[in-house]
Motif scaffolding. Structure first.
Motif, PDB file in Angstrom:
ATOM      1  N   LEU A  64       3.159   2.624   9.964  1.00 21.11           N
ATOM      2  CA  LEU A  64       2.410   2.757   8.701  1.00 21.11           C
ATOM      3  C   LEU A  64       1.334   1.728   8.731  1.00 21.11           C
ATOM      4  O   LEU A  64       0.181   1.835   8.339  1.00 21.11           O
ATOM      5  CB  LEU A  64       3.177   2.759   7.602  1.00 21.11           C
ATOM      6  CG  LEU A  64       3.936   3.946   7.029  1.00 21.11           C
ATOM      7  CD1 LEU A  64       4.887   4.012   5.966  1.00 21.11           C
ATOM      8  CD2 LEU A  64       2.903   5.383   7.002  1.00 21.11           C
ATOM      9  N   ALA A  65       1.967   0.433   9.025  1.00 19.49           N
ATOM     10  CA  ALA A  65       0.904  -0.911   9.155  1.00 19.49           C
ATOM     11  C   ALA A  65      -0.117  -0.535   9.885  1.00 19.49           C
ATOM     12  O   ALA A  65      -1.146  -0.977   9.694  1.00 19.49           O
ATOM     13  CB  ALA A  65       1.910  -1.840   9.372  1.00 19.49           C
ATOM     14  N   ILE A  66       0.090  -0.081  11.283  1.00 21.90           N
ATOM     15  CA  ILE A  66      -0.919  -0.050  12.172  1.00 21.90           C
ATOM     16  C   ILE A  66      -1.986   1.177  11.746  1.00 21.90           C
ATOM     17  O   ILE A  66      -3.198   0.886  11.930  1.00 21.90           O
ATOM     18  CB  ILE A  66      -0.241   0.287  13.467  1.00 21.90           C
ATOM     19  CG1 ILE A  66       0.471  -0.682  14.310  1.00 21.90           C
ATOM     20  CG2 ILE A  66      -1.346   0.747  14.743  1.00 21.90           C
ATOM     21  CD1 ILE A  66       1.132  -0.251  15.308  1.00 21.90           C
ATOM     22  N   ALA A  67      -1.389   2.087  11.292  1.00 30.63           N
ATOM     23  CA  ALA A  67      -2.264   3.077  10.687  1.00 30.63           C
ATOM     24  C   ALA A  67      -3.307   2.693   9.681  1.00 30.63           C
ATOM     25  O   ALA A  67      -4.443   3.081   9.553  1.00 30.63           O
ATOM     26  CB  ALA A  67      -1.544   4.662  10.429  1.00 30.63           C
ATOM     27  N   ALA A  68      -2.446   1.972   8.688  1.00 35.08           N
ATOM     28  CA  ALA A  68      -3.263   1.450   7.423  1.00 35.08           C
ATOM     29  C   ALA A  68      -4.357   0.469   8.025  1.00 35.08           C
ATOM     30  O   ALA A  68      -5.661   0.352   7.715  1.00 35.08           O
ATOM     31  CB  ALA A  68      -2.336   0.695   6.484  1.00 35.08           C
ATOM     32  N   TYR A  69      -3.894  -0.391   8.830  1.00 38.98           N
ATOM     33  CA  TYR A  69      -5.082  -1.291   9.533  1.00 38.98           C
ATOM     34  C   TYR A  69      -5.996  -0.764  10.011  1.00 38.98           C
ATOM     35  O   TYR A  69      -7.233  -1.123   9.973  1.00 38.98           O
ATOM     36  CB  TYR A  69      -4.119  -2.179  10.590  1.00 38.98           C
ATOM     37  CG  TYR A  69      -4.921  -3.348  11.160  1.00 38.98           C
ATOM     38  CD1 TYR A  69      -5.381  -4.519  10.397  1.00 38.98           C
ATOM     39  CD2 TYR A  69      -5.890  -2.999  12.333  1.00 38.98           C
ATOM     40  CE1 TYR A  69      -6.285  -5.367  10.771  1.00 38.98           C
ATOM     41  CE2 TYR A  69      -6.703  -4.096  13.012  1.00 38.98           C
ATOM     42  CZ  TYR A  69      -7.001  -5.514  12.199  1.00 38.98           C
ATOM     43  OH  TYR A  69      -7.708  -6.255  12.797  1.00 38.98           O
ATOM     44  N   LEU A  70      -5.742   0.303  11.080  1.00 35.52           N
ATOM     45  CA  LEU A  70      -7.148   1.081  11.764  1.00 35.52           C
ATOM     46  C   LEU A  70      -7.846   1.628  10.728  1.00 35.52           C
ATOM     47  O   LEU A  70      -8.941   1.568  10.753  1.00 35.52           O
ATOM     48  CB  LEU A  70      -6.301   1.789  12.917  1.00 35.52           C
ATOM     49  CG  LEU A  70      -5.768   1.188  13.841  1.00 35.52           C
ATOM     50  CD1 LEU A  70      -5.287   2.341  14.679  1.00 35.52           C
ATOM     51  CD2 LEU A  70      -6.698   0.412  14.544  1.00 35.52           C
ATOM     52  N   ASP A  71      -7.269   2.187   9.555  1.00 34.92           N
ATOM     53  CA  ASP A  71      -8.012   2.927   8.810  1.00 34.92           C
ATOM     54  C   ASP A  71      -8.686   1.933   7.547  1.00 34.92           C
ATOM     55  O   ASP A  71     -10.021   2.437   7.384  1.00 34.92           O
ATOM     56  CB  ASP A  71      -6.932   3.680   7.684  1.00 34.92           C
ATOM     57  CG  ASP A  71      -7.654   5.022   6.828  1.00 34.92           C
ATOM     58  OD1 ASP A  71      -8.743   5.037   7.186  1.00 34.92           O
ATOM     59  OD2 ASP A  71      -6.778   5.520   6.049  1.00 34.92           O
ATOM     60  N   PHE A  80      -8.608  -5.725   2.601  1.00 34.84           N
ATOM     61  CA  PHE A  80      -7.535  -4.675   3.233  1.00 34.84           C
ATOM     62  C   PHE A  80      -6.320  -5.377   3.806  1.00 34.84           C
ATOM     63  O   PHE A  80      -5.314  -4.818   3.926  1.00 34.84           O
ATOM     64  CB  PHE A  80      -8.484  -4.009   4.680  1.00 34.84           C
ATOM     65  CG  PHE A  80      -8.482  -4.641   5.893  1.00 34.84           C
ATOM     66  CD1 PHE A  80      -7.654  -4.621   6.887  1.00 34.84           C
ATOM     67  CD2 PHE A  80      -9.524  -5.561   5.787  1.00 34.84           C
ATOM     68  CE1 PHE A  80      -7.729  -5.360   8.081  1.00 34.84           C
ATOM     69  CE2 PHE A  80      -9.679  -6.314   7.263  1.00 34.84           C
ATOM     70  CZ  PHE A  80      -8.715  -6.000   8.041  1.00 34.84           C
ATOM     71  N   GLY A  81      -6.405  -6.738   4.109  1.00 32.77           N
ATOM     72  CA  GLY A  81      -5.200  -7.255   4.921  1.00 32.77           C
ATOM     73  C   GLY A  81      -4.379  -7.261   3.743  1.00 32.77           C
ATOM     74  O   GLY A  81      -2.967  -7.307   3.826  1.00 32.77           O
ATOM     75  N   VAL A  82      -4.561  -7.698   2.355  1.00 35.09           N
ATOM     76  CA  VAL A  82      -3.769  -7.760   1.352  1.00 35.09           C
ATOM     77  C   VAL A  82      -3.132  -6.448   1.021  1.00 35.09           C
ATOM     78  O   VAL A  82      -1.722  -6.144   0.852  1.00 35.09           O
ATOM     79  CB  VAL A  82      -4.342  -7.888  -0.087  1.00 35.09           C
ATOM     80  CG1 VAL A  82      -3.319  -7.944  -1.117  1.00 35.09           C
ATOM     81  CG2 VAL A  82      -4.851  -9.646   0.094  1.00 35.09           C
ATOM     82  N   GLY A  83      -3.851  -5.393   1.111  1.00 35.42           N
ATOM     83  CA  GLY A  83      -3.351  -4.002   1.175  1.00 35.42           C
ATOM     84  C   GLY A  83      -2.223  -3.554   2.156  1.00 35.42           C
ATOM     85  O   GLY A  83      -1.238  -3.031   2.026  1.00 35.42           O
ATOM     86  N   VAL A  84      -2.411  -4.028   3.508  1.00 35.21           N
ATOM     87  CA  VAL A  84      -1.712  -3.767   4.370  1.00 35.21           C
ATOM     88  C   VAL A  84      -0.421  -4.535   4.428  1.00 35.21           C
ATOM     89  O   VAL A  84       0.786  -3.922   4.700  1.00 35.21           O
ATOM     90  CB  VAL A  84      -2.343  -3.919   5.878  1.00 35.21           C
ATOM     91  CG1 VAL A  84      -1.215  -4.106   7.023  1.00 35.21           C
ATOM     92  CG2 VAL A  84      -3.540  -3.109   6.149  1.00 35.21           C
TER      93      VAL A  84
END
Length: 112
Positions: A64-71, A80-84
Motif C-alpha cells: 500500500l505504501a509503494i502504491a500510494a507513493y507512486l500514485d 503527499f509524504g504526510v498522506g503516505v
C-alpha cells in the motif's frame, strides 16, 4: 502480500484520478476505500491463519505504501509524504489488529 496490496490499490483506486470541483474530500469515493479494505481483508486473514503474520502485516503495508507513493508523488506541495505516512500507520494498525484477532480465534482440535 505486497503485490496483492499493490494490485488491489490499482484495481480500486488507480483509475479514479480526478477531483470534483468544490469537493471537500479527495479523489476517492467511500465505496472505493471500503472495497480496497474488504479486498485486502481476505488475504490478510488467510496469511495470518497460516502463521504468516509478518507477511500479512508488513507485506500489505509495504504494498500500500509503494502504491500510494507512486500514485501521490506528483503532488507539488509535498504533502503527499504526510498522506503516505498516515496510510502506513493505519495499515500497520489495521493489519496487526486483524492478524491478532485471527491468531487468537480458537481452532477446533482434531480427535487423536
Amino acid at each position: 502480500m505486497a503485490v496483492i496490496a499493490g494490485a488491489a490499490w490499482a484495481a480500486w483506486l488507480g483509475w479514479d484520478q480526478h477531483r470534483e470541483v468544490g469537493a471537500d474530500s479527495g479523489p476517492y469515493e467511500a465505496w472505493q476505500i471500503l472495497g480496497l479494505a474488504v479486498t485486502l481483508l481476505l488475504p490478510v486473514v488467510w496469511a495470518a491463519s497460516r502463521r504468516y503474520v509478518p507477511g500479512a502485516v508488513l507485506g500489505t503495508t509495504a504494498g500500500l505504501a509503494i502504491a500510494a507513493y507512486l500514485d501521490w508523488s506528483d503532488d507539488a506541495s509535498g504533502l503527499f509524504g504526510v498522506g503516505v505516512l498516515l496510510l502506513v500507520l493505519g495499515s500497520l494498525a489495521g493489519t496487526a489488529l486483524v492478524s491478532a484477532a485471527v491468531r487468537a480465534w480458537p481452532r477446533p482440535r482434531l480427535p487423536a
